[in-house]
Structures are given as structure tokens and as C-alpha cells.
Design a protein around this motif. Structure first.
Motif, PDB file in Angstrom:
ATOM      1  N   ARG A 184       0.838  -1.204   0.000  1.00 18.46           N
ATOM      2  CA  ARG A 184       0.000   0.000   0.000  1.00 18.46           C
ATOM      3  C   ARG A 184       0.873   1.253   0.000  1.00 18.46           C
ATOM      4  NH1 ARG A 184      -3.160  -3.035   3.738  1.00 18.46           N
ATOM      5  NH2 ARG A 184      -2.153  -1.951   5.493  1.00 18.46           N
ATOM      6  N   LYS A 185       1.945   1.208   0.801  1.00 18.40           N
ATOM      7  CA  LYS A 185       2.834   2.359   0.901  1.00 18.40           C
ATOM      8  C   LYS A 185       3.557   2.608  -0.421  1.00 18.40           C
ATOM      9  CE  LYS A 185       6.608   4.148   3.775  1.00 18.40           C
ATOM     10  NZ  LYS A 185       7.521   3.856   4.913  1.00 18.40           N
ATOM     11  N   LEU A 186       3.880   1.508  -1.121  1.00 22.52           N
ATOM     12  CA  LEU A 186       4.603   1.612  -2.387  1.00 22.52           C
ATOM     13  C   LEU A 186       3.669   1.370  -3.578  1.00 22.52           C
ATOM     14  CD1 LEU A 186       7.698  -0.482  -1.258  1.00 22.52           C
ATOM     15  CD2 LEU A 186       7.607   2.005  -1.469  1.00 22.52           C
ATOM     16  N   SER A 187       2.437   1.822  -3.459  1.00 17.16           N
ATOM     17  CA  SER A 187       1.407   1.517  -4.454  1.00 17.16           C
ATOM     18  C   SER A 187       1.763   2.041  -5.843  1.00 17.16           C
ATOM     19  CB  SER A 187       0.057   2.092  -4.018  1.00 17.16           C
ATOM     20  OG  SER A 187       0.138   3.504  -3.878  1.00 17.16           O
ATOM     21  N   ASP A 188       2.480   3.161  -5.922  1.00 15.25           N
ATOM     22  CA  ASP A 188       2.854   3.700  -7.227  1.00 15.25           C
ATOM     23  C   ASP A 188       3.769   2.723  -7.973  1.00 15.25           C
ATOM     24  OD1 ASP A 188       3.069   5.809  -9.263  1.00 15.25           O
ATOM     25  OD2 ASP A 188       5.158   5.923  -8.605  1.00 15.25           O
ATOM     26  N   GLU A 189       4.792   2.211  -7.260  1.00 11.23           N
ATOM     27  CA  GLU A 189       5.698   1.244  -7.881  1.00 11.23           C
ATOM     28  C   GLU A 189       4.980  -0.043  -8.246  1.00 11.23           C
ATOM     29  OE1 GLU A 189       6.376   3.056  -5.290  1.00 11.23           O
ATOM     30  OE2 GLU A 189       8.390   3.917  -5.473  1.00 11.23           O
ATOM     31  N   VAL A 190       4.086  -0.503  -7.343  1.00 10.57           N
ATOM     32  CA  VAL A 190       3.329  -1.732  -7.600  1.00 10.57           C
ATOM     33  C   VAL A 190       2.459  -1.570  -8.842  1.00 10.57           C
ATOM     34  CG1 VAL A 190       1.481  -3.223  -6.740  1.00 10.57           C
ATOM     35  CG2 VAL A 190       3.348  -2.545  -5.214  1.00 10.57           C
ATOM     36  N   THR A 191       1.833  -0.410  -8.973  1.00  5.88           N
ATOM     37  CA  THR A 191       0.974  -0.151 -10.135  1.00  5.88           C
ATOM     38  C   THR A 191       1.785  -0.160 -11.424  1.00  5.88           C
ATOM     39  OG1 THR A 191      -0.571   1.153  -8.822  1.00  5.88           O
ATOM     40  CG2 THR A 191      -0.593   1.505 -11.208  1.00  5.88           C
ATOM     41  N   ARG A 192       2.961   0.468 -11.398  1.00  6.34           N
ATOM     42  CA  ARG A 192       3.788   0.523 -12.611  1.00  6.34           C
ATOM     43  C   ARG A 192       4.315  -0.861 -12.992  1.00  6.34           C
ATOM     44  NH1 ARG A 192       8.449   4.175 -12.199  1.00  6.34           N
ATOM     45  NH2 ARG A 192       8.287   4.143  -9.932  1.00  6.34           N
ATOM     46  N   ILE A 193       4.676  -1.661 -11.994  1.00  5.81           N
ATOM     47  CA  ILE A 193       5.116  -3.032 -12.260  1.00  5.81           C
ATOM     48  C   ILE A 193       3.987  -3.840 -12.876  1.00  5.81           C
ATOM     49  CG2 ILE A 193       5.803  -5.208 -11.167  1.00  5.81           C
ATOM     50  CD1 ILE A 193       7.325  -3.467  -9.085  1.00  5.81           C
ATOM     51  N   THR A 194       2.799  -3.705 -12.296  1.00  2.00           N
ATOM     52  CA  THR A 194       1.633  -4.456 -12.766  1.00  2.00           C
ATOM     53  C   THR A 194       1.280  -4.073 -14.201  1.00  2.00           C
ATOM     54  OG1 THR A 194       0.757  -4.593 -10.507  1.00  2.00           O
ATOM     55  CG2 THR A 194      -0.793  -4.987 -12.312  1.00  2.00           C
ATOM     56  N   LEU A 195       1.257  -2.782 -14.490  1.00  2.00           N
ATOM     57  CA  LEU A 195       0.896  -2.315 -15.829  1.00  2.00           C
ATOM     58  C   LEU A 195       1.896  -2.814 -16.870  1.00  2.00           C
ATOM     59  CD1 LEU A 195      -0.227   1.369 -15.109  1.00  2.00           C
ATOM     60  CD2 LEU A 195      -1.674  -0.528 -15.845  1.00  2.00           C
ATOM     61  N   LEU A 196       3.174  -2.754 -16.537  1.00  2.00           N
ATOM     62  CA  LEU A 196       4.198  -3.189 -17.485  1.00  2.00           C
ATOM     63  C   LEU A 196       4.068  -4.683 -17.780  1.00  2.00           C
ATOM     64  CD1 LEU A 196       6.731  -2.708 -19.183  1.00  2.00           C
ATOM     65  CD2 LEU A 196       8.091  -3.146 -17.119  1.00  2.00           C
ATOM     66  N   GLN A 197       3.924  -5.487 -16.728  1.00  2.25           N
ATOM     67  CA  GLN A 197       3.827  -6.925 -16.969  1.00  2.25           C
ATOM     68  C   GLN A 197       2.543  -7.272 -17.715  1.00  2.25           C
ATOM     69  OE1 GLN A 197       3.308  -9.917 -13.822  1.00  2.25           O
ATOM     70  NE2 GLN A 197       5.232 -10.843 -14.504  1.00  2.25           N
ATOM     71  N   ASN A 198       1.447  -6.571 -17.413  1.00  2.00           N
ATOM     72  CA  ASN A 198       0.193  -6.832 -18.126  1.00  2.00           C
ATOM     73  C   ASN A 198       0.298  -6.473 -19.607  1.00  2.00           C
ATOM     74  OD1 ASN A 198      -1.004  -7.753 -15.802  1.00  2.00           O
ATOM     75  ND2 ASN A 198      -2.177  -5.889 -15.404  1.00  2.00           N
ATOM     76  N   GLU A 199       1.073  -5.438 -19.925  1.00  2.00           N
ATOM     77  CA  GLU A 199       1.268  -5.076 -21.326  1.00  2.00           C
ATOM     78  C   GLU A 199       2.036  -6.162 -22.068  1.00  2.00           C
ATOM     79  OE1 GLU A 199       3.342  -1.388 -21.411  1.00  2.00           O
ATOM     80  OE2 GLU A 199       1.640  -0.199 -20.661  1.00  2.00           O
ATOM     81  N   LEU A 200       3.054  -6.715 -21.422  1.00  2.82           N
ATOM     82  CA  LEU A 200       3.921  -7.691 -22.073  1.00  2.82           C
ATOM     83  C   LEU A 200       3.400  -9.118 -21.996  1.00  2.82           C
ATOM     84  CD1 LEU A 200       7.355  -6.263 -20.872  1.00  2.82           C
ATOM     85  CD2 LEU A 200       6.375  -6.096 -23.168  1.00  2.82           C
ATOM     86  N   PHE A 201       2.534  -9.381 -21.024  1.00  5.21           N
ATOM     87  CA  PHE A 201       1.961 -10.715 -20.845  1.00  5.21           C
ATOM     88  C   PHE A 201       0.443 -10.602 -20.782  1.00  5.21           C
ATOM     89  CE2 PHE A 201       6.277 -10.984 -19.461  1.00  5.21           C
ATOM     90  CZ  PHE A 201       6.701 -12.276 -19.767  1.00  5.21           C
ATOM     91  N   PRO A 202      -0.197 -10.360 -21.928  1.00  2.00           N
ATOM     92  CA  PRO A 202      -1.664 -10.181 -21.937  1.00  2.00           C
ATOM     93  C   PRO A 202      -2.370 -11.415 -21.402  1.00  2.00           C
ATOM     94  CG  PRO A 202      -0.777 -10.434 -24.166  1.00  2.00           C
ATOM     95  CD  PRO A 202       0.398 -10.276 -23.263  1.00  2.00           C
ATOM     96  N   ASN A 203      -3.394 -11.167 -20.599  1.00  2.41           N
ATOM     97  CA  ASN A 203      -4.139 -12.249 -19.951  1.00  2.41           C
ATOM     98  C   ASN A 203      -3.216 -13.155 -19.125  1.00  2.41           C
ATOM     99  OD1 ASN A 203      -6.653 -11.479 -21.070  1.00  2.41           O
ATOM    100  ND2 ASN A 203      -6.125 -12.534 -22.980  1.00  2.41           N
TER     101      ASN A 203
END
Length: 538
Positions: A475-494
Motif C-alpha cells: 500500500r505504501k509503495l502503491s505507485d511502484e506496484v501499479t507501474r510493475i503491474t501495468l508493465l507486466q500486463n502489457e507484455l503478458f496479456p491475460n
């Protein structure tokens, strides 16, 4: 397009069967003939050349000339077709379903693998000729597997009104209903030169050809014709005529079932699992909009769920008259390919090679050379911007392939300003209880269970505290977690490999006509590595 790579094992997306094959482990060696090295192709040519007649070569060239009528053919393709008549010409074959607009990206990787292997062999054996071949799976009937493609996270699906969809061979299906897909696709990709090229490709393939076979042949030829790719449709009477002796063996001796069943059992015992369980008769009956299994009951042969039946003598006569009506299934199609092509190597994905590993004994029984098996190239394509994001987030290429929760947990632990890993505390607790176990052993052994229960309880408590702290840090590092999640979702759809999800048009829009030449340049079929390719802007 800079390229890097990982071992297939590092990606965690490939079975032990495939990674053991690539490592040439002893357990797997009995299930294949020759491993794909440049040197081994020399012996494979001698074996295949001795078994493939001049008559077969002449017939193959005639059928291909017929199948290419009306299609604009490059000099490279025309030269390859004519070369089949020569005894020093061999094919490198890959196969694929007739997926709408090629389906997932790995359609391209399969064909690029075949093209590049043919080129590599030509350099090593300059006196021979090597032809990359795409075998269209026109006789499949799994319409639901091929009637869509994914673009920008959206599914573009062909809702065919064809009466035979799902029952007839897909190659026979008319292209009615694809106008709607074209309109949706056109709206999605918008304008611009590259988008217009894709629209024309779709339109000319599917709106100007009458069935799926013709549409797919046109599309594959447009994409790869300049590289000499030869496209073959096995659904042809002249080709099936050559297969008559093997059809009769299959119908009257059930040779594939007898040969492959023990092999499948052995693979299972070795812990590899079985990709396909053979039927007693591994053929379909293909006629008048129907493709159904052939079964034997009480001395007669039946087409499943129909009134069609024959005695043994009637069926033998029918095979001689109409071999085109007998369609190989997944267990017998590989043999059919090898009977009608001067083939050295079959290139497929992990699932395909898994069922080929069941077939070596079958090929030996019917005295047909077993081809070299090669895992197709695999790749992850990232943009330069995505590569830069990955570097800023300090994510290694190997870490990209982790399950998302594992990746996030690892990065949160790494970037936290407090230690979220309670491993030292857990080890300290275990050491403390070790002394208590020794004390219980010396006093009252019945006390051991109580000590064990307390140890489990306290370790569980530490694990819960660790999870809560990790959750708080996320929760404290939510910005980094969001960016990690978005990047992996872009490269690994579904949450899967890009090559198994994304249609080539999505990447083509970013990279244009340079896409295939770049794949040709960077994908080495004999490298046995998973490639990470970084694309710059168009």
C-alpha cells in the motif's frame, strides 16, 4: 531491434518434456530420431533421399502448381515449387491451423523458423536445395479454435452462419460474415499508411476469396512469398492416393494405436504426461460437409453419428476409389506429411512436439523415415519505451516471467526501507525449538507432539505477520506496484505469453513492414533460446 535471450527453462512456461529434449537428457532420447544440429541434417538427407521417389516429386510439383493457380507468385516461390522435382531438394515443414488473420503471433515465429532453417542448411550444404513449407491444417474442424484473434486486449470474433461450422473441415468454410469483422477491425486500428496496409491485407484475403483455405493461402503468401515459403493443402485426391497403403494399414490393422499406446504409457511412467491418447482408428471420414470419426464394431466400419457403414471389402474398395474422403487425425497427419513431402524436419511448438514424441515407433513400423523435430522460435517483443520502464523499475528480463504476485512481492521486498523478510526470525525460532526437542527426548517423549504443535503455531504466526507487513508495504509503495503491474500486463496479456495471445497486427502497427525482416534477422532456429526483442519506434 536489439535482442537478448533466456533459456526456455528460465521462463517457466515450458514443460519438462521440452526442456529435457533441448538438454538432450537420456530419458527422452528413445522418443526421437536425430537431434536438430547442422551435422545431423546430412544423415537425415541420405535417409530421406533414399526413400522419396522421383514419381512422388513430380506429383508434388504438379499439385502445388495447381494449388497456386490464380495467385501472384514470387520468383522465389516458383523456383522452390519447381525445385521439388530435383532429387537434391528437401523440405523444412511447419504446420498451423487456419486461424483468422493468422491468430496469435507464433504463427509468424513458426514460419520464420522454417525460412531461417532452410537458409542455414543451404549455407552448410550448398549443393542441396531446402524449401520452407507451411502445411495448412485445412482438414481440421475445430472452428471455435480458429474463428478469432486478439488485438489491443479485444477479441475480434467471426460468428459464421455457415451450416458446417464446427463439423465440416474448416478449409471448406465460406468467408461469409467476415465483412463485420473487417469493419470492427478497421475502426480499431484507425488511419495511417500502416493501418491501411493491414486493412487491405485483411480485405483481399477474406473478402475477395471464397473459402478459408484460399484466404489463408493468399495471406501467408503475401506475408512470406518473397522468402520462398511454399504453402501446401494436403486435402487433395492426388496426394491422398499416395497415402492409400497407410490408410489401409490404419483401417484394417490399427497400426498407429498398437504402436503408440505403449509409447504413451512409457512417457506417462517417466512423468512427462501424454499429449494425445490414440484411438483404435485414427482417421476421419470427410465428405459433403461432414468430418466424423471412423469406428469399427462387430466386423463392420461406421462413420460415427451417421448411417454410413461398410464391410471390410466395401471399405477397401471405397478407399481405392475415394482416398480424398479419408482424413488423418492428429496421430496420423504427421505420417501423411512425411509420406508426401521430401521432408527433413518438422518445426512445432511444445504441444506439437509432445505428440510427435509418441510417433517414432509408429513410423518405424510403417517404414517411413522419422523427421528431425525442432522447437519453433519463441519471442517476447517489447517497445523501447517498455524496455526503459523495465530498467527504471530494476526488473530483470528473467523476473518479467515470474507470476505477478511473485514479481511484486520480490520487488516490494527489494525497494522497501524496512526488512520484509522474516527468514532470520523463523530460523532463530527453529533453533530455539531444537533445544526443546532435545529436552523432550530426555524427559518425556509424549511431550514431543506438544512441542511440535507449538512450533508450527509460532511459525505460522510469523508468516502471518510477514504477510501483513508485506501488504502494508504494498500500500505504501502503491505507485511502484501499479507501474510493475501495468508493465507486466502489457507484455503478458491475460497473464500468458504474448506470442500465444496477441495478433501480429498489433505489433505490425508499431513496426510496419520492417517487422518480418527483423524477425528473420534475429530469430535463429538452432539457438534454442527464448528471445526478447526490443522494437524502436517506426
Amino acid at each position: 531491434m536489439p535482442a537478448d535471450c533466456l533459456s526456455y527453462k528460465e521462463t517457466n512456461y515450458y514443460s519438462r518434456l521440452i526442456t529435457d529434449y533441448l538438454e538432450q537428457k537420456d530419458d527422452i532420447k528413445e522418443f526421437y530420431h536425430r537431434f536438430p544440429t547442422i551435422e545431423n541434417f546430412g544423415e537425415q538427407m541420405k535417409e530421406k533421399g533414399a526413400s522419396f521417389s522421383a514419381e512422388k516429386r513430380k506429383l508434388l510439383e504438379e499439385v502445388l502448381q495447381e494449388q497456386y493457380k490464380g495467385l501472384e507468385v514470387s520468383p522465389a516461390v516458383l523456383g522452390n515449387i519447381k525445385a521439388f522435382k530435383e532429387e537434391n531438394t528437401f523440405s523444412i515443414t511447419t504446420g498451423h491451423q487456419l486461424n483468422l488473420f493468422t491468430g496469435p503471433l507464433y504463427f509468424l515465429y513458426k514460419i520464420v523458423s522454417a525460412i531461417n532453417l532452410a537458409s542455414a542448411l543451404k549455407k552448410e550444404y550448398p549443393r542441396h536445395h531446402f524449401v520452407p513449407v507451411y502445411w495448412m491444417a485445412t482438414e481440421d474442424h475445430d472452428f471455435e479454435e480458429i474463428n478469432f484473434f486478439n488485438l489491443n486486449g479485444k477479441k475480434f470474433k467471426w460468428n459464421s452462419s455457415h451450416a458446417g461450422a464446427g463439423k465440416d473441415a474448416v478449409g471448406n468454410l465460406g468467408t461469409t460474415g467476415l465483412e463485420e469483422v473487417y469493419e470492427l477491425f478497421s475502426a480499431e486500428i484507425g488511419g495511417g499508411k500502416t493501418a491501411q496496409k493491414l486493412k487491405e491485407l485483411f480485405s483481399k484475403a477474406y473478402l475477395q476469396h471464397s473459402n478459408l483455405t484460399e484466404a489463408t493461402r493468399y495471406l501467408a503468401n503475401e506475408l512470406f512469398g518473397e522468402y520462398g515459403l511454399v504453402i501446401i493443402d494436403g486435402d487433395h485426391k492426388k496426394l491422398k492416393t499416395q497415402f492409400i497403403p497407410y490408410l489401409e494399414q490404419e483401417l484394417f490393422e490399427q497400426v498407429s494405436h498398437k504402436a503408440t499406446e505403449p509409447v504413451a504409457k512409457k512417457l506417462s511412467e517417466l512423468g512427462y504426461g501424454v499429449q494425445v491418447n490414440p484411438r483404435e482408428i485414427n482417421l476421419f471420414y470427410l465428405h459433403a460437409g461432414l468430418r466424423e470419426r471412423i469406428i469399427q464394431q462387430e466386423g463392420r466400419y461406421f462413420v460415427n453419428e451417421t448411417q454410413i457403414s461398410w464391410s471390410k471389402e466395401e471399405l477397401r474398395e471405397h478407399v481405392q476409389e475415394h482416398p480424398e474422403r479419408f482424413s488423418p487425425n492428429v496421430m496420423t497427419r504427421p505420417l501423411y506429411e512425411e509420406v508426401i513431402l521430401p521432408n527433413l524436419c518438422y518445426i512445432g511448438g511444445g504441444g506439437e512436439l509432445a505428440y510427435w514424441f509418441e510417433l517414432k515407433e509408429y513410423f518405424e513400423r510403417v517404414k517411413v523415415p522419422f523427421p528431425i523435430l525442432l522447437l519453433r522460435n519463441s519471442a517476447l517483443i517489447e517497445t523501447a519505451k517498455q524496455n526503459e520502464k523495465r530498467r527504471k523499475l530494476d526488473i530483470s528480463q528473467a523476473e518479467l516471467f515470474l507470476k505477478q504476485h511473485e514479481l511484486i512481492n520480490r520487488k516490494v521486498r527489494k525497494i522497501s526501507n524496512i526488512d520484509v523478510d522474516f527468514s532470520p526470525q523463523k530460523e532463530h525460532l527453529v533453533q530455539q525449538f531444537r533445544g526443546m526437542y532435545e529436552l523432550a527426548e530426555k524427559t518425556d517423549k509424549s511431550f514431543l507432539n506438544a512441542v511440535k504443535a507449538q512450533e508450527v503455531k509460532q511459525l505460522k504466526g510469523l508468516e502471518n505477520l510477514e504477510k501483513r507487513l508485506l501488504k502494508a508495504q504494498k500500500r505504501k509503495l502503491s505507485d511502484e506496484v501499479t507501474r510493475i503491474t501495468l508493465l507486466q500486463n502489457e507484455l503478458f496479456p491475460n497473464k500468458g505469453l504474448q506470442e500465444r495471445q496477441t495478433n501480429f497486427s498489433e505489433v505490425y502497427l508499431q513496426y510496419g513492414e520492417d517487422l518480418i525482416p527483423q524477425l528473420i534477422e534475429h530469430l535463429n532456429p538452432l539457438d534454442f533460446q527464448f528471445k526478447i526483442l526490443t522494437l524502436g519506434e517506426k
